[in-house]
Design a protein around this motif. Structure first.
Motif, PDB file in Angstrom:
ATOM      1  N   CYS A  71       0.829  -1.211   0.000  1.00  0.00           N
ATOM      2  CA  CYS A  71       0.000   0.000   0.000  1.00  0.00           C
ATOM      3  C   CYS A  71       0.860   1.257   0.000  1.00  0.00           C
ATOM      4  O   CYS A  71       0.524   2.245  -0.652  1.00  0.00           O
ATOM      5  N   VAL A  72       1.941   1.234   0.755  1.00  0.00           N
ATOM      6  CA  VAL A  72       2.863   2.370   0.849  1.00  0.00           C
ATOM      7  C   VAL A  72       4.275   1.813   0.837  1.00  0.00           C
ATOM      8  O   VAL A  72       4.583   0.883   1.582  1.00  0.00           O
ATOM      9  N   GLY A  73       5.130   2.381  -0.025  1.00  0.00           N
ATOM     10  CA  GLY A  73       6.517   1.937  -0.090  1.00  0.00           C
ATOM     11  C   GLY A  73       6.760   0.879  -1.139  1.00  0.00           C
ATOM     12  O   GLY A  73       7.573  -0.008  -0.940  1.00  0.00           O
ATOM     13  N   ARG A  74       6.073   0.997  -2.265  1.00  0.00           N
ATOM     14  CA  ARG A  74       6.193  -0.024  -3.317  1.00  0.00           C
ATOM     15  C   ARG A  74       7.617  -0.150  -3.855  1.00  0.00           C
ATOM     16  O   ARG A  74       8.163  -1.240  -3.936  1.00  0.00           O
ATOM     17  N   ASP A  75       8.227   0.949  -4.249  1.00  0.00           N
ATOM     18  CA  ASP A  75       9.558   0.896  -4.870  1.00  0.00           C
ATOM     19  C   ASP A  75      10.690   0.889  -3.854  1.00  0.00           C
ATOM     20  O   ASP A  75      11.760   0.348  -4.108  1.00  0.00           O
ATOM     21  N   ALA A  76      10.462   1.522  -2.729  1.00  0.00           N
ATOM     22  CA  ALA A  76      11.453   1.591  -1.657  1.00  0.00           C
ATOM     23  C   ALA A  76      10.699   1.904  -0.373  1.00  0.00           C
ATOM     24  O   ALA A  76       9.601   2.469  -0.425  1.00  0.00           O
ATOM     25  N   PRO A  77      11.268   1.549   0.763  1.00  0.00           N
ATOM     26  CA  PRO A  77      10.593   1.898   2.016  1.00  0.00           C
ATOM     27  C   PRO A  77      10.287   3.396   2.069  1.00  0.00           C
ATOM     28  O   PRO A  77      11.084   4.219   1.619  1.00  0.00           O
ATOM     29  N   PRO A  79       8.758   6.966   4.256  1.00  0.00           N
ATOM     30  CA  PRO A  79       8.779   7.496   5.628  1.00  0.00           C
ATOM     31  C   PRO A  79       7.618   6.897   6.433  1.00  0.00           C
ATOM     32  O   PRO A  79       6.513   6.721   5.915  1.00  0.00           O
ATOM     33  N   GLU A  80       7.882   6.595   7.692  1.00  0.00           N
ATOM     34  CA  GLU A  80       6.841   5.999   8.527  1.00  0.00           C
ATOM     35  C   GLU A  80       5.608   6.882   8.618  1.00  0.00           C
ATOM     36  O   GLU A  80       4.487   6.377   8.737  1.00  0.00           O
ATOM     37  N   ALA A  81       5.778   8.187   8.538  1.00  0.00           N
ATOM     38  CA  ALA A  81       4.636   9.115   8.586  1.00  0.00           C
ATOM     39  C   ALA A  81       3.670   8.864   7.434  1.00  0.00           C
ATOM     40  O   ALA A  81       2.454   9.008   7.594  1.00  0.00           O
ATOM     41  N   ASP A  82       4.180   8.470   6.263  1.00  0.00           N
ATOM     42  CA  ASP A  82       3.312   8.161   5.123  1.00  0.00           C
ATOM     43  C   ASP A  82       2.460   6.930   5.416  1.00  0.00           C
ATOM     44  O   ASP A  82       1.273   6.886   5.083  1.00  0.00           O
ATOM     45  N   CYS A  83       3.056   5.927   6.035  1.00  0.00           N
ATOM     46  CA  CYS A  83       2.307   4.718   6.414  1.00  0.00           C
ATOM     47  C   CYS A  83       1.234   5.059   7.439  1.00  0.00           C
ATOM     48  O   CYS A  83       0.092   4.585   7.344  1.00  0.00           O
ATOM     49  N   GLU A  84       1.588   5.878   8.407  1.00  0.00           N
ATOM     50  CA  GLU A  84       0.630   6.263   9.446  1.00  0.00           C
ATOM     51  C   GLU A  84      -0.537   7.045   8.865  1.00  0.00           C
ATOM     52  O   GLU A  84      -1.688   6.837   9.258  1.00  0.00           O
ATOM     53  N   ALA A  85      -0.267   7.941   7.926  1.00  0.00           N
ATOM     54  CA  ALA A  85      -1.336   8.716   7.296  1.00  0.00           C
ATOM     55  C   ALA A  85      -2.294   7.789   6.550  1.00  0.00           C
ATOM     56  O   ALA A  85      -3.524   7.964   6.601  1.00  0.00           O
ATOM     57  N   TYR A  86      -1.765   6.795   5.868  1.00  0.00           N
ATOM     58  CA  TYR A  86      -2.593   5.822   5.157  1.00  0.00           C
ATOM     59  C   TYR A  86      -3.465   5.048   6.139  1.00  0.00           C
ATOM     60  O   TYR A  86      -4.663   4.849   5.904  1.00  0.00           O
TER      61      TYR A  86
END
Length: 116
Positions: A71-77, A79-86
């Motif tokens: 869902c987040v970080g397809r090509d590379a890990p 930022p954790e904030a992006d995962c949290e926002a999702y």
């Protein structure tokens, strides 16, 4: 028939722990069929977030399996904030979601992934 979410989550956390990866249930969802999201933290401020694959990804041979997509970080890990926002958006959309968080510098996930 698909395995209940609570049983699948328990087995997944146990698998991670056996492999030496810390895993914890951060949010409990619906016992029977809540959607499951897995955040894999790389312990460097980045992470990858996995979520349920769309129903179109399943075939007649394995209709009850659980499969995941990035869902987040397809090509590379990312930022954790992006995962949290999702995850915040997902929780607003579906209050029955499960969230599992793991920590592994190598980013191992132990999931059946759907690519494409």
């Amino acid at each position: 028939m698909r395995l209940k979410s609570a049983i699948w989550v328990s087995a997944y956390v146990r698998r991670c722990n056996i492999e030496g990866v810390f895993a914890a249930v951060r949010r409990r969802g619906a016992e029977e069929a809540g959607a499951i999201f897995i955040k894999v933290s790389r312990l460097d401020g980045t992470a990858t977030l996995y979520g349920p694959a769309p129903q179109t990804a399943f075939d007649d041979d394995r209709p009850g399996d659980r499969a995941f997509i990035v869902c987040v970080g397809r090509d590379a890990p990312a930022p954790e904030a992006d995962c949290e926002a999702y995850l915040v958006k997902e929780m607003k959309f579906d209050p029955d979601v499960w969230i599992i968080e793991t920590e592994d510098r190598a980013g191992r996930n132990f999931l059946d992934l759907v690519t494409g």
